[in-house]
Design an enzyme around this catalytic site. Structure first.
Site, PDB file in Angstrom:
ATOM      1  N   SER A 242      -6.725   8.054  -3.589  1.00 17.03           N
ATOM      2  CA  SER A 242      -6.695   9.367  -4.266  1.00 17.03           C
ATOM      3  C   SER A 242      -6.896   9.227  -5.776  1.00 17.03           C
ATOM      4  O   SER A 242      -7.607  10.022  -6.393  1.00 17.03           O
ATOM      5  CB  SER A 242      -5.398  10.116  -3.962  1.00 17.03           C
ATOM      6  N   HIS A 272      -3.998   6.604   4.177  1.00 15.31           N
ATOM      7  CA  HIS A 272      -3.429   6.884   2.840  1.00 15.31           C
ATOM      8  C   HIS A 272      -2.348   7.959   3.005  1.00 15.31           C
ATOM      9  O   HIS A 272      -1.388   7.770   3.748  1.00 15.31           O
ATOM     10  CB  HIS A 272      -4.584   7.287   1.914  1.00 15.31           C
ATOM     11  N   HIS A 319       0.674  -2.332   3.285  1.00 11.60           N
ATOM     12  CA  HIS A 319       0.151  -1.847   1.996  1.00 11.60           C
ATOM     13  C   HIS A 319      -0.931  -2.796   1.511  1.00 11.60           C
ATOM     14  O   HIS A 319      -0.862  -3.995   1.737  1.00 11.60           O
ATOM     15  CB  HIS A 319       1.263  -1.742   0.942  1.00 11.60           C
ATOM     16  N   ARG A 328       9.866   3.024  -3.424  1.00 11.24           N
ATOM     17  CA  ARG A 328       9.889   4.472  -3.162  1.00 11.24           C
ATOM     18  C   ARG A 328      10.561   4.741  -1.811  1.00 11.24           C
ATOM     19  O   ARG A 328      11.227   5.757  -1.625  1.00 11.24           O
ATOM     20  CB  ARG A 328       8.467   5.031  -3.180  1.00 11.24           C
ATOM     21  N   ASP A 374       5.642   6.372   2.832  1.00 11.52           N
ATOM     22  CA  ASP A 374       5.503   7.376   3.890  1.00 11.52           C
ATOM     23  C   ASP A 374       6.435   7.138   5.073  1.00 11.52           C
ATOM     24  O   ASP A 374       6.618   8.030   5.900  1.00 11.52           O
ATOM     25  CB  ASP A 374       4.045   7.404   4.364  1.00 11.52           C
TER      26      ASP A 374
HETATM   27  N1  AMX Z   1       0.047  -1.561  11.853  1.00 13.75           N
HETATM   28  C1  AMX Z   1      -0.873  -2.251  12.555  1.00 13.75           C
HETATM   29  N2  AMX Z   1      -1.833  -3.029  11.982  1.00 13.75           N
HETATM   30  C2  AMX Z   1      -1.801  -3.116  10.634  1.00 13.75           C
HETATM   31  C3  AMX Z   1      -0.848  -2.465   9.853  1.00 13.75           C
HETATM   32  C4  AMX Z   1       0.090  -1.644  10.508  1.00 13.75           C
HETATM   33  N3  AMX Z   1       1.001  -0.927   9.842  1.00 13.75           N
HETATM   34  N4  AMX Z   1      -1.090  -2.769   8.557  1.00 13.75           N
HETATM   35  C5  AMX Z   1      -2.177  -3.558   8.533  1.00 13.75           C
HETATM   36  N5  AMX Z   1      -2.612  -3.771   9.785  1.00 13.75           N
HETATM   37  C6  AMX Z   1      -3.816  -4.483  10.203  1.00 13.75           C
HETATM   38  C7  AMX Z   1      -5.040  -3.799   9.586  1.00 13.75           C
HETATM   39  O1  AMX Z   1      -5.403  -2.651  10.332  1.00 13.75           O
HETATM   40  C8  AMX Z   1      -6.052  -4.905   9.583  1.00 13.75           C
HETATM   41  O2  AMX Z   1      -6.549  -5.042  10.899  1.00 13.75           O
HETATM   42  P1  AMX Z   1      -8.110  -5.339  11.186  1.00 13.75           P
HETATM   43  O3  AMX Z   1      -8.436  -6.575  10.402  1.00 13.75           O
HETATM   44  O4  AMX Z   1      -8.175  -5.497  12.658  1.00 13.75           O
HETATM   45  O5  AMX Z   1      -8.848  -4.127  10.673  1.00 13.75           O
HETATM   46  C9  AMX Z   1      -5.197  -6.122   9.251  1.00 13.75           C
HETATM   47  O6  AMX Z   1      -3.855  -5.778   9.660  1.00 13.75           O
HETATM   48  C10 AMX Z   1      -5.178  -6.543   7.830  1.00 13.75           C
HETATM   49  O7  AMX Z   1      -4.699  -5.473   7.046  1.00 13.75           O
HETATM   50  P2  AMX Z   1      -4.031  -5.729   5.635  1.00 13.75           P
HETATM   51  O8  AMX Z   1      -4.956  -6.567   4.821  1.00 13.75           O
HETATM   52  O9  AMX Z   1      -2.640  -6.194   5.839  1.00 13.75           O
HETATM   53  O10 AMX Z   1      -3.915  -4.260   5.069  1.00 13.75           O
HETATM   54  P3  AMX Z   1      -5.044  -3.370   4.411  1.00 13.75           P
HETATM   55  O11 AMX Z   1      -4.977  -3.576   2.949  1.00 13.75           O
HETATM   56  O12 AMX Z   1      -6.349  -3.528   5.081  1.00 13.75           O
HETATM   57  O13 AMX Z   1      -4.520  -1.903   4.750  1.00 13.75           O
HETATM   58  C11 AMX Z   1      -2.984  -0.151   4.980  1.00 13.75           C
HETATM   59  C12 AMX Z   1      -3.396  -1.360   4.128  1.00 13.75           C
HETATM   60  C13 AMX Z   1      -1.884   0.605   4.237  1.00 13.75           C
HETATM   61  C14 AMX Z   1      -4.183   0.791   5.151  1.00 13.75           C
HETATM   62  C15 AMX Z   1      -2.470  -0.654   6.330  1.00 13.75           C
HETATM   63  O14 AMX Z   1      -1.340  -1.458   6.138  1.00 13.75           O
HETATM   64  C16 AMX Z   1      -2.160   0.454   7.299  1.00 13.75           C
HETATM   65  O15 AMX Z   1      -3.088   0.931   7.978  1.00 13.75           O
HETATM   66  N6  AMX Z   1      -0.867   0.921   7.399  1.00 13.75           N
HETATM   67  C17 AMX Z   1      -0.504   2.024   8.244  1.00 13.75           C
HETATM   68  C18 AMX Z   1      -0.928   3.345   7.631  1.00 13.75           C
HETATM   69  C19 AMX Z   1      -0.079   3.683   6.420  1.00 13.75           C
HETATM   70  O16 AMX Z   1       1.140   3.627   6.454  1.00 13.75           O
HETATM   71  N7  AMX Z   1      -0.727   4.086   5.315  1.00 13.75           N
HETATM   72  C20 AMX Z   1      -0.035   4.527   4.098  1.00 13.75           C
HETATM   73  C21 AMX Z   1      -0.111   3.522   2.966  1.00 13.75           C
HETATM   74  C22 AMX Z   1       0.574   4.034   1.712  1.00 13.75           C
HETATM   75  C23 AMX Z   1      -0.170   5.200   1.142  1.00 13.75           C
HETATM   76  O17 AMX Z   1      -1.311   5.077   0.735  1.00 13.75           O
HETATM   77  N8  AMX Z   1       0.412   6.367   1.119  1.00 13.75           N
END
Ligand code: AMX
Length: 438
Positions: A242, A272, A319, A328, A374
């Site tokens: 964002s 996000h 994250h 937070r 979140d």
């Molecule tokens: N559950 C399951 N798998 C997860 C995970 C979770 N909570 N967090 C990361 N992974 C997976 C990724 O999907 C990725 O898988 P892939 O290689 O098969 O695509 C792998 O682990 C590596 O991910 P990463 O390097 O640890 O994280 P990232 O930087 O790519 O993504 C984030 C970060 C937040 C998008 C991810 O942790 C996620 O999807 N979390 C759940 C959604 C969420 O809570 N989002 C809110 C974040 C905070 C915000 O912006 N408000």
């Protein structure tokens, strides 16, 4: 004589911007790191690519706003009379000006936000054109764009404003938009879930109390929650979707409304900001499956493993930058333990926290198994009767305006240029690899 926020901004940020520009031009060859193919492919993670003044995220410690952590800000920022949580007006002042505000600064800012908060009627008519079941983030983004019809920056640009003065109408648009957002969000809430029973704004109240009032909540505890919520979601340095989208679009000199609407379109993604609604949906589905009550650790573990097996993410965990429990999350848990220690959903959130990091931590590819902001926010809102969880990302968005619009104004004051990174094709990479030049 009272000095206005705009005068304070001009006398501090504009001077700093000139000095900094000189510093950059004298040191423009300074190396800030090297870029690897892995970073390019993984969404530019850890790659320094922009300047953001409002806040900085440390992977091990969490966010600092102009150098202050969340626990420090909960202590140091001015509060409402009798309250214990910071007023978000204070963090807005801090991010915009760079120093902590006094009680008077914050009072003056509450009054300024109230003065600017009027929304033209045509904006409500735009919203009324949407079917009632339109997702609130669609309505929110469209409402922001509609407000942009009155952009002072666009009007000034059309008249030929000198580039050194861009920051001035950008300041006006940004403050106006921040002031209008609670009313816009409350209108969306009441038209979507309250049969169009709209509530007039509260005169003389702080930004959060007025917002809670327009949503239909006047209890002091809800006001306190809103103050905390709107403070801690305000910013998370510059690279999150964002903030980055707002910055990128603003760099083309698109006005604050275009820029912030883009930021909100990014916040609406489930990886996000939409994660806050997904967390509650995920918990309520678990609860329903088990027929209510507090699930055991074993039941939660089975549910988590099934979520992962189905190729989904566990919402609220992980994250891109943080490598520990989000401060937070901790601030919200602290609030919940004080005001609602026996709440069912909060207790599920805490039990999920006992189980999930162990499971995600055992999966090699996952960088961060800890909860983010979140994972907790929805449970607090549900407790007070804000049950419509597809509205939660709008609340996040109202708060996020404080950081990204402060930065947008600062960016124009600094004269930051249009953003235009390079891109490469996979063939270019293949050729580079086979030529043996990584
Ligand atoms: N559950 C399951 N798998 C997860 C995970 C979770 N909570 N967090 C990361 N992974 C997976 C990724 O999907 C990725 O898988 P892939 O290689 O098969 O695509 C792998 O682990 C590596 O991910 P990463 O390097 O640890 O994280 P990232 O930087 O790519 O993504 C984030 C970060 C937040 C998008 C991810 O942790 C996620 O999807 N979390 C759940 C959604 C969420 O809570 N989002 C809110 C974040 C905070 C915000 O912006 N408000």
């Amino acid at each position: 004589m009272n000095i206005s926020l705009k005068d304070t901004f001009a006398s501090t940020i504009l001077t700093e911007a000139t000095v900094f520009k000189q510093l950059v031009s004298e040191n423009s060859a300074l190396k800030l790191g090297e870029i690897t193919l892995g970073q390019v492919y993984s969404g530019m993670k850890g790659m320094i690519g922009m300047i953001t003044e409002t806040s900085k995220l440390d992977p091990a410690e969490g966010i600092r706003f102009r150098g202050y952590s969340i626990p420090e800000l909960r202590e140091l920022l001015p509060k409402a009379t009798g309250g214990t949580e910071p007023l978000p007006e204070g963090i807005l002042y801090l991010m915009l000006i760079g120093s902590l505000p006094s009680e008077e600064d914050v009072k003056a800012l509450s009054a300024e936000l109230e003065r600017r908060s009027e929304i033209p009627d045509f904006v409500f008519k735009v919203l009324d054109g949407f079917p009632k079941d339109t997702h609130p983030m669609v309505q929110f983004s469209a409402g922001i764009l509609a407000l942009g019809a009155r952009s002072e920056f666009s009007a000034a640009y059309a008249k030929g404003i000198h580039k050194k003065n861009y920051w001035d109408p950008m300041f006006e648009d940004s403050l106006n938009l921040i002031s209008q957002l609670p009313r816009l969000a409350a209108y969306i809430y009441c038209r979507t879930y309250r049969h169009d029973k709209h509530i007039a704004p509260l005169k003389g109240a702080d930004w959060s109390a007025n917002f809670a009032h327009m949503l239909g909540f006047d209890q002091e505890e809800v006001r306190e929650l809103m103050r905390l919520y709107l403070t801690i979601h305000a910013d998370h340095e510059g690279g999150n979707v964002s903030a980055h989208a707002t910055h990128l679009v603003g760099s083309a000199l698109s006005n604050a409304y275009f820029s912030f609407s883009s930021g909100m379109n990014g916040l609406a993604g489930p990886l996000h900001g939409l994660a806050n609604q997904e967390v509650i949906r995920w918990i309520l589905e678990l609860q329903q499956e088990l027929g209510g009550g507090l699930p055991t650790q074993e039941q939660i573990a089975a549910y988590v493993l099934r979520t992962i097996d189905e190729g989904k993410v566990v919402p609220g965990y992980g994250h891109a930058v943080l490598r520990k429990t989000d401060p937070r999350f901790e601030a919200q848990m602290d609030f919940a333990k004080k005001y609602m220690p026996d709440d069912d959903i909060c207790n599920i959130v805490w039990r999920v926290y006992e189980v999930v990091p162990g499971i995600l931590g055992s999966i090699k590819k996952i960088q961060n198994p800890w909860p983010n902001v979140d994972a907790h926010s929805g449970a607090l809102l549900l407790h007070y009767g804000i049950k419509e969880y597809d509205f939660f990302t709008v609340l996040f968005g109202v708060s996020r305006s404080l950081g990204v619009l402060s930065q947008l104004t600062i960016s124009r004051a600094m004269g930051l240029p249009i953003e235009r990174p390079g891109s490469i094709t996979s063939d270019w990479i293949r050729a580079k690899i086979s030529a043996g030049k990584p």
